[in-house]
Motif scaffolding. Structure first.
Motif, PDB file in Angstrom:
ATOM      1  N   TYR A 105     -15.662   3.035 -28.372  1.00 29.61           N
ATOM      2  CA  TYR A 105     -14.370   2.665 -27.777  1.00 29.61           C
ATOM      3  C   TYR A 105     -14.192   3.200 -26.359  1.00 29.61           C
ATOM      4  O   TYR A 105     -13.268   2.820 -25.649  1.00 29.61           O
ATOM      5  CB  TYR A 105     -13.210   3.136 -28.667  1.00 29.61           C
ATOM      6  N   LEU A 106     -15.072   4.120 -25.941  1.00 36.75           N
ATOM      7  CA  LEU A 106     -15.010   4.652 -24.576  1.00 36.75           C
ATOM      8  C   LEU A 106     -16.154   4.154 -23.695  1.00 36.75           C
ATOM      9  O   LEU A 106     -16.178   4.413 -22.491  1.00 36.75           O
ATOM     10  CB  LEU A 106     -15.046   6.184 -24.606  1.00 36.75           C
ATOM     11  N   ARG A 107     -17.096   3.428 -24.301  1.00 36.63           N
ATOM     12  CA  ARG A 107     -18.346   3.077 -23.602  1.00 36.63           C
ATOM     13  C   ARG A 107     -18.107   2.168 -22.402  1.00 36.63           C
ATOM     14  O   ARG A 107     -18.709   2.354 -21.337  1.00 36.63           O
ATOM     15  CB  ARG A 107     -19.297   2.412 -24.595  1.00 36.63           C
ATOM     16  N   THR A 108     -17.229   1.180 -22.553  1.00 38.25           N
ATOM     17  CA  THR A 108     -17.007   0.223 -21.471  1.00 38.25           C
ATOM     18  C   THR A 108     -16.503   0.908 -20.208  1.00 38.25           C
ATOM     19  O   THR A 108     -16.877   0.542 -19.084  1.00 38.25           O
ATOM     20  CB  THR A 108     -15.981  -0.852 -21.910  1.00 38.25           C
ATOM     21  N   LEU A 109     -15.690   1.916 -20.367  1.00 43.18           N
ATOM     22  CA  LEU A 109     -15.102   2.611 -19.225  1.00 43.18           C
ATOM     23  C   LEU A 109     -16.009   3.711 -18.686  1.00 43.18           C
ATOM     24  O   LEU A 109     -16.248   3.798 -17.473  1.00 43.18           O
ATOM     25  CB  LEU A 109     -13.741   3.206 -19.630  1.00 43.18           C
ATOM     26  N   PHE A 110     -16.522   4.557 -19.572  1.00 44.73           N
ATOM     27  CA  PHE A 110     -17.195   5.769 -19.114  1.00 44.73           C
ATOM     28  C   PHE A 110     -18.710   5.631 -18.927  1.00 44.73           C
ATOM     29  O   PHE A 110     -19.298   6.394 -18.162  1.00 44.73           O
ATOM     30  CB  PHE A 110     -16.899   6.923 -20.086  1.00 44.73           C
ATOM     31  N   LEU A 111     -19.349   4.690 -19.619  1.00 46.25           N
ATOM     32  CA  LEU A 111     -20.796   4.543 -19.435  1.00 46.25           C
ATOM     33  C   LEU A 111     -21.165   4.183 -17.995  1.00 46.25           C
ATOM     34  O   LEU A 111     -21.993   4.865 -17.381  1.00 46.25           O
ATOM     35  CB  LEU A 111     -21.365   3.504 -20.408  1.00 46.25           C
ATOM     36  N   PRO A 112     -20.567   3.132 -17.396  1.00 49.44           N
ATOM     37  CA  PRO A 112     -20.929   2.817 -16.012  1.00 49.44           C
ATOM     38  C   PRO A 112     -20.539   3.921 -15.035  1.00 49.44           C
ATOM     39  O   PRO A 112     -21.270   4.188 -14.077  1.00 49.44           O
ATOM     40  CB  PRO A 112     -20.160   1.517 -15.720  1.00 49.44           C
ATOM     41  N   LEU A 113     -19.394   4.600 -15.268  1.00 48.39           N
ATOM     42  CA  LEU A 113     -18.954   5.667 -14.369  1.00 48.39           C
ATOM     43  C   LEU A 113     -19.944   6.826 -14.373  1.00 48.39           C
ATOM     44  O   LEU A 113     -20.416   7.267 -13.309  1.00 48.39           O
ATOM     45  CB  LEU A 113     -17.570   6.162 -14.785  1.00 48.39           C
ATOM     46  N   ILE A 114     -20.279   7.319 -15.562  1.00 43.36           N
ATOM     47  CA  ILE A 114     -21.184   8.462 -15.661  1.00 43.36           C
ATOM     48  C   ILE A 114     -22.575   8.097 -15.155  1.00 43.36           C
ATOM     49  O   ILE A 114     -23.211   8.853 -14.416  1.00 43.36           O
ATOM     50  CB  ILE A 114     -21.246   8.966 -17.117  1.00 43.36           C
ATOM     51  N   GLU A 115     -23.035   6.913 -15.546  1.00 45.29           N
ATOM     52  CA  GLU A 115     -24.383   6.473 -15.134  1.00 45.29           C
ATOM     53  C   GLU A 115     -24.468   6.338 -13.616  1.00 45.29           C
ATOM     54  O   GLU A 115     -25.448   6.768 -12.988  1.00 45.29           O
ATOM     55  CB  GLU A 115     -24.706   5.142 -15.812  1.00 45.29           C
ATOM     56  N   TYR A 116     -23.441   5.770 -13.009  1.00 46.24           N
ATOM     57  CA  TYR A 116     -23.420   5.578 -11.556  1.00 46.24           C
ATOM     58  C   TYR A 116     -23.433   6.917 -10.825  1.00 46.24           C
ATOM     59  O   TYR A 116     -24.201   7.110  -9.865  1.00 46.24           O
ATOM     60  CB  TYR A 116     -22.166   4.778 -11.189  1.00 46.24           C
ATOM     61  N   ILE A 117     -22.604   7.855 -11.271  1.00 46.27           N
ATOM     62  CA  ILE A 117     -22.543   9.164 -10.617  1.00 46.27           C
ATOM     63  C   ILE A 117     -23.852   9.926 -10.787  1.00 46.27           C
ATOM     64  O   ILE A 117     -24.396  10.500  -9.832  1.00 46.27           O
ATOM     65  CB  ILE A 117     -21.366   9.990 -11.175  1.00 46.27           C
ATOM     66  N   VAL A 118     -24.375   9.912 -12.010  1.00 47.47           N
ATOM     67  CA  VAL A 118     -25.611  10.659 -12.294  1.00 47.47           C
ATOM     68  C   VAL A 118     -26.781  10.088 -11.492  1.00 47.47           C
ATOM     69  O   VAL A 118     -27.528  10.832 -10.837  1.00 47.47           O
ATOM     70  CB  VAL A 118     -25.921  10.628 -13.805  1.00 47.47           C
ATOM     71  N   LEU A 119     -26.936   8.776 -11.518  1.00 47.85           N
ATOM     72  CA  LEU A 119     -28.059   8.169 -10.805  1.00 47.85           C
ATOM     73  C   LEU A 119     -27.913   8.304  -9.295  1.00 47.85           C
ATOM     74  O   LEU A 119     -28.898   8.527  -8.575  1.00 47.85           O
ATOM     75  CB  LEU A 119     -28.190   6.689 -11.178  1.00 47.85           C
ATOM     76  N   GLY A 120     -26.682   8.186  -8.788  1.00 41.06           N
ATOM     77  CA  GLY A 120     -26.459   8.370  -7.361  1.00 41.06           C
ATOM     78  C   GLY A 120     -26.814   9.767  -6.908  1.00 41.06           C
ATOM     79  O   GLY A 120     -27.456   9.969  -5.863  1.00 41.06           O
ATOM     80  N   ALA A 121     -26.414  10.776  -7.707  1.00 39.93           N
ATOM     81  CA  ALA A 121     -26.733  12.167  -7.379  1.00 39.93           C
ATOM     82  C   ALA A 121     -28.242  12.413  -7.455  1.00 39.93           C
ATOM     83  O   ALA A 121     -28.823  13.090  -6.593  1.00 39.93           O
ATOM     84  CB  ALA A 121     -25.991  13.111  -8.326  1.00 39.93           C
ATOM     85  N   ILE A 122     -28.879  11.854  -8.498  1.00 40.21           N
ATOM     86  CA  ILE A 122     -30.336  12.006  -8.629  1.00 40.21           C
ATOM     87  C   ILE A 122     -31.052  11.355  -7.445  1.00 40.21           C
ATOM     88  O   ILE A 122     -32.035  11.895  -6.924  1.00 40.21           O
ATOM     89  CB  ILE A 122     -30.816  11.392  -9.964  1.00 40.21           C
ATOM     90  N   MET A 123     -30.544  10.208  -7.005  1.00 42.73           N
ATOM     91  CA  MET A 123     -31.144   9.516  -5.860  1.00 42.73           C
ATOM     92  C   MET A 123     -31.133  10.401  -4.616  1.00 42.73           C
ATOM     93  O   MET A 123     -32.159  10.572  -3.938  1.00 42.73           O
ATOM     94  CB  MET A 123     -30.394   8.212  -5.585  1.00 42.73           C
ATOM     95  N   LEU A 124     -29.976  10.997  -4.311  1.00 41.12           N
ATOM     96  CA  LEU A 124     -29.839  11.766  -3.077  1.00 41.12           C
ATOM     97  C   LEU A 124     -30.474  13.153  -3.163  1.00 41.12           C
ATOM     98  O   LEU A 124     -31.030  13.647  -2.167  1.00 41.12           O
ATOM     99  CB  LEU A 124     -28.357  11.902  -2.713  1.00 41.12           C
TER     100      LEU A 124
END
Length: 459
Positions: free
Chosen positions: A247-266
């Motif tokens: 019930y939280l996946r639609t909202l929090f999965l893209p947010l967490i994934e985007y932040i984590v991958l962006g930080a890993i990228m930089l």
């Protein structure tokens, strides 16, 4: 020519729609991933009209068709969608026996296949911009367009934009290949090319993210960061999806994934990519100064065999890295020009030598196709059925590549080879490039004519 029937026979020989887990195509090949490779009847596929050869590596099948591959692919996809819910009868005893004998490709080939699979879908854009770049260089050198006008600036955007925004193109193709969320990958690629961030990188000032150092890395025209980040995304996305309640996946999965991958990228991928790029620059700079002639000659001589083994895109990353590091390619491009013209020359030499009507007809068709920059028909229809012609091609490709290497020939963009690709040679080494192409063609023609055809393998 009935492309529908051809696609239908191929699909049936693969084991039906339910056995096709993925399908793409490049300029000449239908690339199919089979859920169960033991259901695929390679011999039956090779007997289908238009199919020249099938190359298997694990669960991946490269079906060599030629210039008609677009039409066959379109029909294949339609048939696959229409029959995806149908049942496929399988001999379970036979399948289990074959499955025991089935071996997955070694890790190196799997990496090569994955990288090639990520690059193949974006080739049309890179080839189009590369050819346009050659045309723009030609019209500018002839004085038809002034390089100080706004017209030139706009036209240069046509030639340079796809390579500059390579991370965007690669983000979509690689995320599709590895079956992760493409919107997130594109978002992370956008971070790497954000104008204010690139300006910050160019300033030379120290950069940090909450006190953690951020390396100033050039992400444009760079394939390493995106390939690494998509691989990491393929590892963490399923785990995050399972960890977050439904019930939280639609909202929090893209947010967490985007932040984590962006930080890993930089913070992580960027510095690693920077080190790899510096290493590649030093390597290619050294090669371009003293040893490029050796590599160009070897590639020119063995490219036909490499293509026949299904590794036709295996060296494309070297060309992309060359453009990123040096701004030009003096290895892969010249070698492929030598190979393509030697293939064409050998085909025409065999055509004049042979008295077999089928061999003559096949050779002239494959020769013209090779001159247009498409090598597979010549390789599979002529070279692999006539060992002497293959030998002629290899020798001529080696000598032509050696000439191009010694003369320091380079290409100014990615793109097809052969006559359409001559525009890519426009520049300081244009005449040298033409000399290398002529040497490759003429020598291959003479050798193929002198050596003749292999009577045991002839078509």
């Amino acid at each position: 020519m009935n492309f529908h029937d051809t696609a239908k026979e191929i699909l049936s020989s693969i084991g039906g729609s339910n056995n096709v887990s993925d399908v793409t195509h490049c300029m000449t090949r239908l690339r199919v991933s089979a859920a169960d490779p033991t259901k695929v009847d390679i011999e039956k596929i090779e007997n289908v009209d238009l199919v020249k050869k099938v190359i298997q590596r694990g669960q991946n099948f490269q079906i060599v068709i030629g210039e008609e591959v677009d039409d066959v692919y379109e029909e294949f996809v339609k048939l696959k969608e229409e029959g995806k819910d149908s049942k496929v009868e399988v001999d379970k005893d036979s399948a289990s026996t074959n499955q025991a004998d089935f071996k997955k490709p070694n890790p190196i080939l799997r990496v090569i296949d994955t990288i090639s699979g990520c690059l193949v879908p974006i080739l049309p854009a890179l080839i189009a911009s590369g050819l346009f770049s050659g045309i723009l260089s030609l019209v500018t050198s002839l004085g038809w367009v002034d390089n100080k006008t706004s017209t030139y600036t706009i036209l240069s955007a046509f030639s340079s934009a796809p390579l500059y925004f390579l991370p965007f193109l690669l983000a979509y193709s690689s995320s599709t290949r590895l079956k992760v969320n493409p919107a997130i990958t594109l978002g992370v690629a956008a971070i790497s090319l954000y104008p204010q961030l690139t300006q910050l990188f160019a300033s030379g000032d120290p950069i940090d993210l909450f006190g953690l150092p951020v390396s100033a890395v050039t992400y444009s025209q760079n394939l390493i960061p995106i390939l690494l980040i998509v691989w990491i995304q393929s590892l963490i996305e399923p785990k995050l999806s399972k960890a977050i309640p439904t019930y939280l996946r639609t909202l929090f999965l893209p947010l967490i994934e985007y932040i984590v991958l962006g930080a890993i990228m930089l913070l992580i991928v960027g510095p690693i990519a920077g080190l790899l790029n510096d290493g590649l620059y030093n390597l290619f700079h050294t090669l371009s100064q003293g040893y490029s002639w050796l590599i160009v000659s070897v590639l020119g001589g063995f490219n036909a065999i490499r293509i026949g083994a299904g590794l036709n895109h295996s060296i494309l990353p070297i060309a992309v890295a060359n453009f990123s590091a040096l701004g030009y390619d003096n290895i892969v491009g010249p070698a492929m020009h030598a190979t393509v013209f030697s293939l064409a020359g050998a085909c025409f030499g065999l055509m004049f030598k042979s008295k077999n009507p089928t061999v003559r007809q096949t050779s002239v068709s494959a020769g013209f196709t090779a001159l247009m920059g498409i090598s597979e028909p010549a390789v599979f229809s002529v070279m692999l059925t006539n060992k002497r012609t293959l030998l002629a091609t290899s020798i001529a490709g080696f000598v032509g590549g050696l000439a191009m290497g010694i003369l320091h020939v380079s290409v100014n963009a990615l793109g097809t080879k052969g006559i359409p690709g001559i525009a890519l040679l426009i520049g300081p080494t244009f005449i040298s490039g033409i000399i290398g192409c002529v040497i490759s063609f003429v020598l291959a023609f003479i050798l193929a004519y002198v050596l003749g055809e292999d009577k045991r393998l002839s078509l």
